[in-house]
Scaffold this motif. Sequence first.
Motif, PDB file in Angstrom:
ATOM      1  N   ASP A 152     -37.246   5.162  -8.748  1.00 38.13           N
ATOM      2  CA  ASP A 152     -36.003   5.067  -8.972  1.00 38.13           C
ATOM      3  C   ASP A 152     -35.567   3.790  -7.991  1.00 38.13           C
ATOM      4  OD1 ASP A 152     -33.362   6.080  -9.789  1.00 38.13           O
ATOM      5  OD2 ASP A 152     -33.202   7.323  -8.262  1.00 38.13           O
ATOM      6  N   VAL A 153     -36.442   2.860  -8.406  1.00 35.08           N
ATOM      7  CA  VAL A 153     -35.901   1.388  -7.732  1.00 35.08           C
ATOM      8  C   VAL A 153     -34.744   1.065  -7.988  1.00 35.08           C
ATOM      9  CG1 VAL A 153     -36.960  -1.027  -7.454  1.00 35.08           C
ATOM     10  CG2 VAL A 153     -38.568   0.923  -6.861  1.00 35.08           C
ATOM     11  N   THR A 154     -34.593   0.792  -9.360  1.00 29.14           N
ATOM     12  CA  THR A 154     -33.344   0.379  -9.912  1.00 29.14           C
ATOM     13  C   THR A 154     -32.063   0.945  -9.092  1.00 29.14           C
ATOM     14  OG1 THR A 154     -34.231  -0.485 -12.344  1.00 29.14           O
ATOM     15  CG2 THR A 154     -32.051  -0.442 -11.878  1.00 29.14           C
ATOM     16  N   ALA A 155     -31.999   2.348  -9.193  1.00 28.71           N
ATOM     17  CA  ALA A 155     -30.825   2.911  -8.569  1.00 28.71           C
ATOM     18  C   ALA A 155     -30.719   2.579  -7.085  1.00 28.71           C
ATOM     19  CB  ALA A 155     -30.798   4.573  -8.958  1.00 28.71           C
ATOM     20  N   ALA A 156     -31.831   2.346  -6.323  1.00 28.94           N
ATOM     21  CA  ALA A 156     -32.169   2.333  -5.144  1.00 28.94           C
ATOM     22  C   ALA A 156     -31.427   0.568  -4.685  1.00 28.94           C
ATOM     23  CB  ALA A 156     -33.397   2.329  -4.352  1.00 28.94           C
ATOM     24  N   LEU A 157     -32.020  -0.203  -5.570  1.00 28.21           N
ATOM     25  CA  LEU A 157     -31.371  -1.421  -5.622  1.00 28.21           C
ATOM     26  C   LEU A 157     -29.825  -1.656  -5.820  1.00 28.21           C
ATOM     27  CD1 LEU A 157     -34.209  -3.619  -7.258  1.00 28.21           C
ATOM     28  CD2 LEU A 157     -33.458  -3.655  -4.910  1.00 28.21           C
ATOM     29  N   ASN A 158     -29.223  -0.801  -6.902  1.00 30.43           N
ATOM     30  CA  ASN A 158     -27.882  -0.696  -7.129  1.00 30.43           C
ATOM     31  C   ASN A 158     -27.125  -0.504  -5.866  1.00 30.43           C
ATOM     32  OD1 ASN A 158     -28.447   0.503 -10.887  1.00 30.43           O
ATOM     33  ND2 ASN A 158     -28.442  -1.771  -9.702  1.00 30.43           N
ATOM     34  N   GLN A 159     -27.723   0.647  -5.225  1.00 29.92           N
ATOM     35  CA  GLN A 159     -26.944   1.171  -3.885  1.00 29.92           C
ATOM     36  C   GLN A 159     -26.712  -0.047  -2.901  1.00 29.92           C
ATOM     37  OE1 GLN A 159     -28.888   4.738  -2.769  1.00 29.92           O
ATOM     38  NE2 GLN A 159     -28.533   5.830  -4.275  1.00 29.92           N
ATOM     39  N   LEU A 160     -27.606  -1.127  -2.990  1.00 26.30           N
ATOM     40  CA  LEU A 160     -27.421  -2.269  -2.001  1.00 26.30           C
ATOM     41  C   LEU A 160     -26.758  -3.420  -2.783  1.00 26.30           C
ATOM     42  CD1 LEU A 160     -31.122  -1.999  -0.636  1.00 26.30           C
ATOM     43  CD2 LEU A 160     -28.822  -1.215   0.293  1.00 26.30           C
ATOM     44  N   GLY A 161     -26.099  -3.251  -3.937  1.00 27.39           N
ATOM     45  CA  GLY A 161     -25.418  -4.173  -4.620  1.00 27.39           C
ATOM     46  C   GLY A 161     -26.512  -5.131  -5.440  1.00 27.39           C
ATOM     47  N   PRO A 195     -32.869  -5.403 -10.238  1.00 24.74           N
ATOM     48  CA  PRO A 195     -34.301  -6.039 -10.371  1.00 24.74           C
ATOM     49  C   PRO A 195     -34.156  -7.264 -10.736  1.00 24.74           C
ATOM     50  CG  PRO A 195     -34.275  -3.764 -11.400  1.00 24.74           C
ATOM     51  CD  PRO A 195     -32.704  -4.285 -11.336  1.00 24.74           C
ATOM     52  N   SER A 196     -33.181  -7.976 -11.300  1.00 25.03           N
ATOM     53  CA  SER A 196     -33.229  -9.516 -11.383  1.00 25.03           C
ATOM     54  C   SER A 196     -32.804 -10.330 -10.460  1.00 25.03           C
ATOM     55  CB  SER A 196     -32.005  -9.767 -12.739  1.00 25.03           C
ATOM     56  OG  SER A 196     -32.438  -9.169 -13.855  1.00 25.03           O
ATOM     57  N   HIS A 197     -32.418  -9.646  -9.257  1.00 22.36           N
ATOM     58  CA  HIS A 197     -32.060 -10.165  -8.217  1.00 22.36           C
ATOM     59  C   HIS A 197     -33.217 -10.325  -7.195  1.00 22.36           C
ATOM     60  CE1 HIS A 197     -27.700  -8.968  -8.852  1.00 22.36           C
ATOM     61  NE2 HIS A 197     -27.624 -10.263  -8.448  1.00 22.36           N
ATOM     62  N   HIS A 226     -49.550   0.812  -7.208  1.00 22.93           N
ATOM     63  CA  HIS A 226     -48.718  -0.113  -6.651  1.00 22.93           C
ATOM     64  C   HIS A 226     -48.292  -0.830  -7.946  1.00 22.93           C
ATOM     65  CE1 HIS A 226     -50.086   0.391  -2.315  1.00 22.93           C
ATOM     66  NE2 HIS A 226     -51.077   1.156  -3.262  1.00 22.93           N
ATOM     67  N   ALA A 227     -48.573  -0.991  -9.089  1.00 25.70           N
ATOM     68  CA  ALA A 227     -48.267  -1.858 -10.074  1.00 25.70           C
ATOM     69  C   ALA A 227     -47.606  -1.456 -11.420  1.00 25.70           C
ATOM     70  CB  ALA A 227     -49.674  -2.496 -10.524  1.00 25.70           C
ATOM     71  N   LEU A 228     -47.751  -0.007 -11.289  1.00 24.41           N
ATOM     72  CA  LEU A 228     -46.981   0.569 -12.611  1.00 24.41           C
ATOM     73  C   LEU A 228     -45.445   0.078 -12.818  1.00 24.41           C
ATOM     74  CD1 LEU A 228     -48.383   4.280 -12.383  1.00 24.41           C
ATOM     75  CD2 LEU A 228     -48.362   2.520 -14.465  1.00 24.41           C
ATOM     76  N   GLY A 229     -44.922  -0.251 -11.770  1.00 21.92           N
ATOM     77  CA  GLY A 229     -43.415  -0.414 -11.458  1.00 21.92           C
ATOM     78  C   GLY A 229     -43.029  -1.979 -11.972  1.00 21.92           C
ATOM     79  N   LEU A 230     -44.268  -2.755 -12.429  1.00 22.71           N
ATOM     80  CA  LEU A 230     -44.010  -4.290 -12.755  1.00 22.71           C
ATOM     81  C   LEU A 230     -43.462  -4.314 -14.056  1.00 22.71           C
ATOM     82  CD1 LEU A 230     -47.272  -5.783 -10.892  1.00 22.71           C
ATOM     83  CD2 LEU A 230     -44.645  -6.275 -10.446  1.00 22.71           C
ATOM     84  N   THR A 231     -43.796  -3.475 -14.809  1.00 18.34           N
ATOM     85  CA  THR A 231     -43.439  -3.563 -16.202  1.00 18.34           C
ATOM     86  C   THR A 231     -42.941  -2.299 -16.782  1.00 18.34           C
ATOM     87  OG1 THR A 231     -45.609  -2.816 -16.937  1.00 18.34           O
ATOM     88  CG2 THR A 231     -45.279  -5.149 -16.819  1.00 18.34           C
ATOM     89  N   THR A 232     -41.944  -2.203 -17.918  1.00 20.53           N
ATOM     90  CA  THR A 232     -41.357  -1.165 -18.520  1.00 20.53           C
ATOM     91  C   THR A 232     -42.317  -0.404 -19.211  1.00 20.53           C
ATOM     92  OG1 THR A 232     -40.723  -2.320 -20.012  1.00 20.53           O
ATOM     93  CG2 THR A 232     -39.006  -2.304 -18.163  1.00 20.53           C
ATOM     94  N   ALA A 233     -41.804   0.880 -19.954  1.00 21.06           N
ATOM     95  CA  ALA A 233     -42.883   1.651 -20.776  1.00 21.06           C
ATOM     96  C   ALA A 233     -43.020   0.773 -21.894  1.00 21.06           C
ATOM     97  CB  ALA A 233     -42.297   2.976 -21.139  1.00 21.06           C
ATOM     98  N   SER A 270     -41.088  -7.063 -18.432  1.00 22.77           N
ATOM     99  CA  SER A 270     -41.329  -7.448 -16.927  1.00 22.77           C
ATOM    100  C   SER A 270     -39.861  -6.795 -16.170  1.00 22.77           C
ATOM    101  CB  SER A 270     -41.203  -8.957 -16.805  1.00 22.77           C
ATOM    102  OG  SER A 270     -41.357  -9.316 -15.262  1.00 22.77           O
ATOM    103  N   VAL A 271     -40.127  -5.969 -15.260  1.00 22.98           N
ATOM    104  CA  VAL A 271     -38.802  -5.307 -14.640  1.00 22.98           C
ATOM    105  C   VAL A 271     -38.185  -6.335 -13.895  1.00 22.98           C
ATOM    106  CG1 VAL A 271     -38.278  -3.583 -13.047  1.00 22.98           C
ATOM    107  CG2 VAL A 271     -40.058  -3.029 -14.484  1.00 22.98           C
ATOM    108  N   PHE A 272     -38.984  -7.194 -13.046  1.00 24.94           N
ATOM    109  CA  PHE A 272     -38.321  -8.325 -12.009  1.00 24.94           C
ATOM    110  C   PHE A 272     -38.612  -9.455 -12.578  1.00 24.94           C
ATOM    111  CE2 PHE A 272     -40.539  -4.725  -9.669  1.00 24.94           C
ATOM    112  CZ  PHE A 272     -39.194  -3.960  -9.329  1.00 24.94           C
ATOM    113  N   ASN A 273     -37.946  -9.640 -13.866  1.00 25.49           N
ATOM    114  CA  ASN A 273     -38.174 -10.816 -14.792  1.00 25.49           C
ATOM    115  C   ASN A 273     -37.806 -12.275 -14.046  1.00 25.49           C
ATOM    116  OD1 ASN A 273     -35.314  -9.719 -14.661  1.00 25.49           O
ATOM    117  ND2 ASN A 273     -34.760 -11.433 -16.190  1.00 25.49           N
TER     118      ASN A 273
END
Length: 275
Positions: free
Chosen positions: A87-96, A99-101, A114-121, A125-128
């Motif tokens: 739920d990294v995206t939601a956690a980042l959203n709570q901090l304003g 993932p692009s930031h 450790h690496a599954l979260g680097l890409t989408t299904a 790229s998640v952190f583009n």
Amino acid sequence: MLHIGKFKLTPLNGGITHMDGGAMFGVVPKPLWQDKYPNNAQNQVPLVTHPILIQSQYGNMLIDSGVGNGKLDEKQRRNYGVTYDSDVTAALNQLGLTPSHIDIVLMSHLHFDHALGLTTADGQSVFNNARIITSRTEWHEMRHPNVRSRATYWEMNYRGIEHQVEPFDDKIEICPGITMIHTGGHSEGHSIIEIKDDGMRAVHMADLLPTTAHRNPLWVTAYDDYPLDSIFQKEELFEKFDDAWFIFYHDVRYFAAKFDGREIIDEVRRKPAHV
């Protein structure tokens, strides 16, 4: 949350796995480890996979990436005991943030958890906008796994981010105060991250120290490819960082801890995880 001088460290919700306790503690008999770390009736231990956000004047950095969303099939979810996804995206959203930031992703190593979260299904790229830093040895192994390591280095976790990866050799200064150091041990390309500022220090030993229960240098996981290297590295690192905060990606109870010998003398506890 933890402050190391100008660096603000915040754990993000990256999902959870449940791994076999015997595998997590290797040759250590269960009567010794079961009182130090929780296990369920199936002898599994809960391991959060929570990336660590580092914020400072140098931008937004992330240590490791979580277990992603929708990338595991039902058999994999069962085998690895994944009870909730990232739920990294939601956690980042709570901090304003989004993932692009994220400006830099520091990958201690590239095992699937450790690496599954680097890409989408679908392989995006998640952190583009991020530079993705990992050791050259780890990056090579990710793309050319051997008969043992192919179980954890998956093509779907690097296709789509190759253009963002910046490998390093022995050591790299990410910015003043943050350094990645290649250690080996858990994997041949495994690295740690040192954070220091204003007379304070923290170290992320990643899977050389997956939980506080692994503070004994001899307690290494059965997943370690080079267990003797892990032991020797732990002995050296505990001496080097005797006054530092140790921060955790996997420990279900602690985000950070300080030790006197093998005893915890200061701590930052996690919020209860969905175990």
